[in-house]
Design a protein around this motif. Structure first.
Motif, mmCIF file in Angstrom:
data_model
loop_
_atom_site.group_PDB
_atom_site.id
_atom_site.type_symbol
_atom_site.label_atom_id
_atom_site.label_comp_id
_atom_site.label_asym_id
_atom_site.label_seq_id
_atom_site.Cartn_x
_atom_site.Cartn_y
_atom_site.Cartn_z
ATOM 1 N N THR A 1 9.888 4.328 32.608
ATOM 2 C CA THR A 1 9.763 5.701 33.087
ATOM 3 C C THR A 1 10.448 6.671 32.128
ATOM 4 O O THR A 1 9.937 7.766 31.868
ATOM 5 C CB THR A 1 10.369 5.829 34.495
ATOM 6 N N PHE B 1 1.985 9.449 36.819
ATOM 7 C CA PHE B 1 2.179 10.140 38.085
ATOM 8 C C PHE B 1 1.151 9.723 39.121
ATOM 9 O O PHE B 1 1.391 9.882 40.317
ATOM 10 C CB PHE B 1 2.147 11.652 37.855
ATOM 11 N N LEU C 1 10.355 13.592 37.601
ATOM 12 C CA LEU C 1 10.279 12.165 37.301
ATOM 13 C C LEU C 1 11.664 11.575 37.063
ATOM 14 O O LEU C 1 11.948 10.449 37.477
ATOM 15 C CB LEU C 1 9.398 11.943 36.069
#
Length: 256
Positions: free
Chosen positions: A229, A156, A199
């Motif tokens: 990711t 992040f 996310l």
């Protein structure tokens, strides 16, 4: 909210977390299988190491990643599979990303997910660190969970934007607050679940590789970023499913 989510998903959430976590290794191993010649030629040209060593490198990556994924999904020799994938991460860092801070931080975040998986697979009764004295009531497993949480939030840090617009300022404030909560282990499951949703939305929006023709280089770049990711999302789902571990404010509150 997090408890309601866990009640509904507790039976399959750990399986989903594992699948997401190994997705980047699975995708990369399959890509090396279908792009064998391109990968070998790239390594040979970049490292100037010759045909044989370049072939060995690609073969090691392919078998290490696909083999590790099979072991993790089948729950066989998970600890050895995790150590093997740690080695693949280190090898790839030396190949691609050692001097790219963004990708280095993302690989460290992926390593944090593997550390959480290693902690989950480690039985309470049998220590991998036999002979190491325990520190208070905290076992090595709990310190693995702490390390995994801290490494996960590095993902992040790469999403923060230094922009004066209201949207990005708000995103930075909220995102920073959430990653701090996960790192210190306070309201951990709720914070981790919120980060999963955030996310995933960012990933689908910015890394939509399926909208780019396969022959364009951007397709492979976005695809790699998308699955990396997803692997970090898998690590966060492990936090949601298993909790923060003993070294966290949530656990300390129980003692108070």
């Amino acid at each position: 909210l997090s408890w309601q989510f866990l009640r509904v998903t507790k039976q399959y959430l750990p399986h989903l977390a594992r699948l997401c976590l190994i997705s980047t290794f699975l995708e990369d191993g399959i890509r090396m299988w279908f792009q064998w010649n391109e990968q070998r030629d790239y390594i040979e040209a970049t490292w100037n190491c010759g045909y044989f060593l370049a072939t060995c490198f690609v073969l090691l990556n392919l078998t290490g990643q696909l083999g590790g994924c099979v072991l993790i999904l089948s729950r066989n020799f998970v600890q050895y599979a995790c150590f093997g994938l740690f080695g693949i991460l280190a090898l790839q860092a030396s190949k691609y990303i050692l001097w790219d801070v963004k990708f280095l931080m993302r690989n460290l975040a992926l390593g944090g997910g593997l550390l959480l998986l290693l902690a989950e697979s480690r039985s309470e009764g049998k220590s991998m660190f036999a002979g190491v004295p325990s520190m208070g009531e905290s076992s090595p497993k709990q310190y693995m969970q702490l390390g995994g949480r801290v490494l996960l939030v590095l993902m992040f840090m790469t999403l923060l934007h230094f922009d004066a617009s209201f949207f990005f300022i708000l995103q930075n404030i909220v995102g920073t607050a959430l990653i701090i909560l996960v790192a210190i282990g306070f309201k951990t499951k709720l914070a981790a679940l919120t980060l999963v949703v955030w996310l995933f939305a960012i990933n689908v929006y910015f890394n939509a590789f399926w909208t780019v023709p396969a022959y364009k280089p951007m397709h492979d770049f976005l695809k790699y970023d998308f699955f990396q990711t997803m692997s970090v999302i898998g690590g966060l789902l492990l936090v949601v499913a298993l909790g923060p571990g003993g070294v966290s404010m949530d656990e300390k509150k129980k003692e108070w």
